[in-house]
Design an enzyme around this catalytic site. Structure first.
Site, PDB file in Angstrom:
ATOM      1  N   ASN A   9     106.239  49.943 -52.052  1.00 34.77           N
ATOM      2  CA  ASN A   9     106.464  51.075 -51.173  1.00 34.77           C
ATOM      3  C   ASN A   9     105.548  50.909 -50.125  1.00 34.77           C
ATOM      4  OD1 ASN A   9     105.948  53.857 -50.603  1.00 34.77           O
ATOM      5  ND2 ASN A   9     104.918  54.367 -52.080  1.00 34.77           N
ATOM      6  N   LYS A  11     104.556  52.635 -47.825  1.00 36.45           N
ATOM      7  CA  LYS A  11     104.339  53.913 -47.271  1.00 36.45           C
ATOM      8  C   LYS A  11     104.268  54.289 -45.402  1.00 36.45           C
ATOM      9  CE  LYS A  11     101.669  54.569 -51.311  1.00 36.45           C
ATOM     10  NZ  LYS A  11     100.463  54.746 -52.325  1.00 36.45           N
ATOM     11  N   HIS A  99     106.985  61.309 -55.644  1.00 36.54           N
ATOM     12  CA  HIS A  99     105.645  60.450 -55.526  1.00 36.54           C
ATOM     13  C   HIS A  99     105.167  61.217 -55.888  1.00 36.54           C
ATOM     14  CE1 HIS A  99     102.360  58.114 -54.025  1.00 36.54           C
ATOM     15  NE2 HIS A  99     103.224  56.912 -54.512  1.00 36.54           N
ATOM     16  N   GLU A 101     101.934  61.804 -53.629  1.00 36.05           N
ATOM     17  CA  GLU A 101     101.623  62.104 -52.647  1.00 36.05           C
ATOM     18  C   GLU A 101     102.624  62.635 -52.060  1.00 36.05           C
ATOM     19  OE1 GLU A 101     101.209  57.788 -50.972  1.00 36.05           O
ATOM     20  OE2 GLU A 101      99.521  57.529 -52.244  1.00 36.05           O
ATOM     21  N   GLU A 171     103.133  56.848 -62.066  1.00 36.04           N
ATOM     22  CA  GLU A 171     101.999  55.637 -61.473  1.00 36.04           C
ATOM     23  C   GLU A 171     100.789  56.992 -61.728  1.00 36.04           C
ATOM     24  OE1 GLU A 171     103.259  54.256 -57.429  1.00 36.04           O
ATOM     25  OE2 GLU A 171     102.801  56.020 -57.617  1.00 36.04           O
ATOM     26  N   GLY A 177      95.846  53.657 -54.443  1.00 34.41           N
ATOM     27  CA  GLY A 177      94.738  53.533 -53.986  1.00 34.41           C
ATOM     28  C   GLY A 177      93.229  53.663 -53.917  1.00 34.41           C
ATOM     29  N   SER A 217      97.280  50.403 -57.708  1.00 32.68           N
ATOM     30  CA  SER A 217      95.620  49.022 -57.015  1.00 32.68           C
ATOM     31  C   SER A 217      96.457  47.955 -58.026  1.00 32.68           C
ATOM     32  CB  SER A 217      94.684  49.791 -57.641  1.00 32.68           C
ATOM     33  OG  SER A 217      94.115  50.973 -56.826  1.00 32.68           O
TER      34      SER A 217
HETATM   35  P1  13P Z   1      98.280  51.207 -54.379  1.00 29.87           P
HETATM   36  O1  13P Z   1      99.544  50.089 -54.928  1.00 29.87           O
HETATM   37  O2  13P Z   1      97.912  51.197 -53.070  1.00 29.87           O
HETATM   38  O3  13P Z   1      97.455  51.668 -55.219  1.00 29.87           O
HETATM   39  O4  13P Z   1      99.304  52.228 -54.945  1.00 29.87           O
HETATM   40  C1  13P Z   1     100.468  52.535 -55.910  1.00 29.87           C
HETATM   41  C2  13P Z   1     101.044  53.748 -55.318  1.00 29.87           C
HETATM   42  O5  13P Z   1     101.314  55.111 -54.556  1.00 29.87           O
HETATM   43  C3  13P Z   1     102.845  53.273 -55.085  1.00 29.87           C
HETATM   44  O6  13P Z   1     103.837  54.461 -55.323  1.00 29.87           O
END
Ligand code: 13P
Length: 254
Positions: A9, A11, A99, A101, A171, A177, A217
């Protein structure tokens, strides 16, 4: 046995030219045989999808591609939105739905997530349905209930036949992150609970077939332990998927 899925992903990172470079470098870093065992998907921003599709088709790469979001609607006056019809036309196999976010920044609740799941299924795109708890919920030890409630909300009116095509992703928000990865047993606990919920809703054939990913992560140094868990069938990778070399290294371990 479930074929593991490693999904990157991206982003809001990498423009369409950078996207081509990363996918090309990644695809050639792994032997062709690898992809018979593990499925790898890249999920770029909308503006990159056409370029990535052209590269994958042209070079006959084994990587598949998808998107990070879709509208619950097929077309109409929805400025800025992109529909499942459009994504299907671009050959998207997967789309991220729910997600954290999107839930946090765009206020998407279970009803919106459910509508997006239906929109994806309608156009033959497999939703990668994300659930996960914040730190407060984890500390109150309500994480299993929280995640299974999100799952039930997202799967309203989804049939068993449709559910069999979905991918789930656990997640934990506090691990995204942050460099703070959930322990492998923490990931296993929630993934097993999600599978048990699927069994309750759809029976054991569906629950045994659905792939459940862990995200938060994930990198080459921790992916092995995480995907080694019984109910974890791959990873949804953010930051580490932007670097072709690291993503290849991570994928090779999975
Ligand atoms: P990270 O791997 O950067 O922590 O992000 C995880 C994520 O949200 C994948 O959708």
């Amino acid at each position: 046995a479930r074929r593991p899925l490693i999904a990157g992903n991206w982003k809001m990172n990498l423009n369409h030219l950078e996207a081509i470079a990363v996918v090309q470098k990644f695809a050639f870093a792994l032997p062709e045989k690898y992809f018979e065992r593990v499925e790898v998907a890249v999920l770029p921003p909308f503006t990159d999808i056409r370029s990535v599709q052209t590269l994958i088709d042209g070079d006959k790469l084994s990587v598949v591609h998808g998107a990070q979001d879709l509208s619950p609607h097929d077309s109409g006056a929805y400025t800025g939105d992109v529909s499942g019809v459009m994504l299907a036309k671009l050959g998207c196999r997967y789309v991220v739905v729910g997600h954290s976010e999107r839930r946090e920044i765009h206020g998407e609740d279970d009803a919106v997530v459910n509508a997006k799941v239906h929109a994806a299924l309608k156009h033959g795109i497999a939703p990668i349905l994300c659930v996960g708890e914040g730190l407060d919920v984890r500390e109150a030890a309500n994480h299993v209930q929280h995640c299974t409630d999100q799952l039930r909300g997202a799967l309203k009116k989804v049939t068993a036949e449709q559910a069999a095509t979905i991918v789930l992703a656990y997640e934990p928000v506090w691990a995204i992150g942050t460099g703070r990865v959930a322990g492998a047993s923490d990931a296993q606990e929630v993934c097993a609970a999600l599978r048990a919920t699927l069994e309750e809703l759809y029976g054991s054939e569906v629950s045994r077939g659905v792939r459940i990913l862990y995200g938060g992560s994930v990198k080459s140094s921790n992916v092995g332990e995480i995907v080694g868990q019984t109910d974890v069938d791959g990873a949804l990778v953010g930051g580490a998927s932007l670097d072709a070399e690291e993503f290849a290294k991570l994928s090779a371990i999975a």
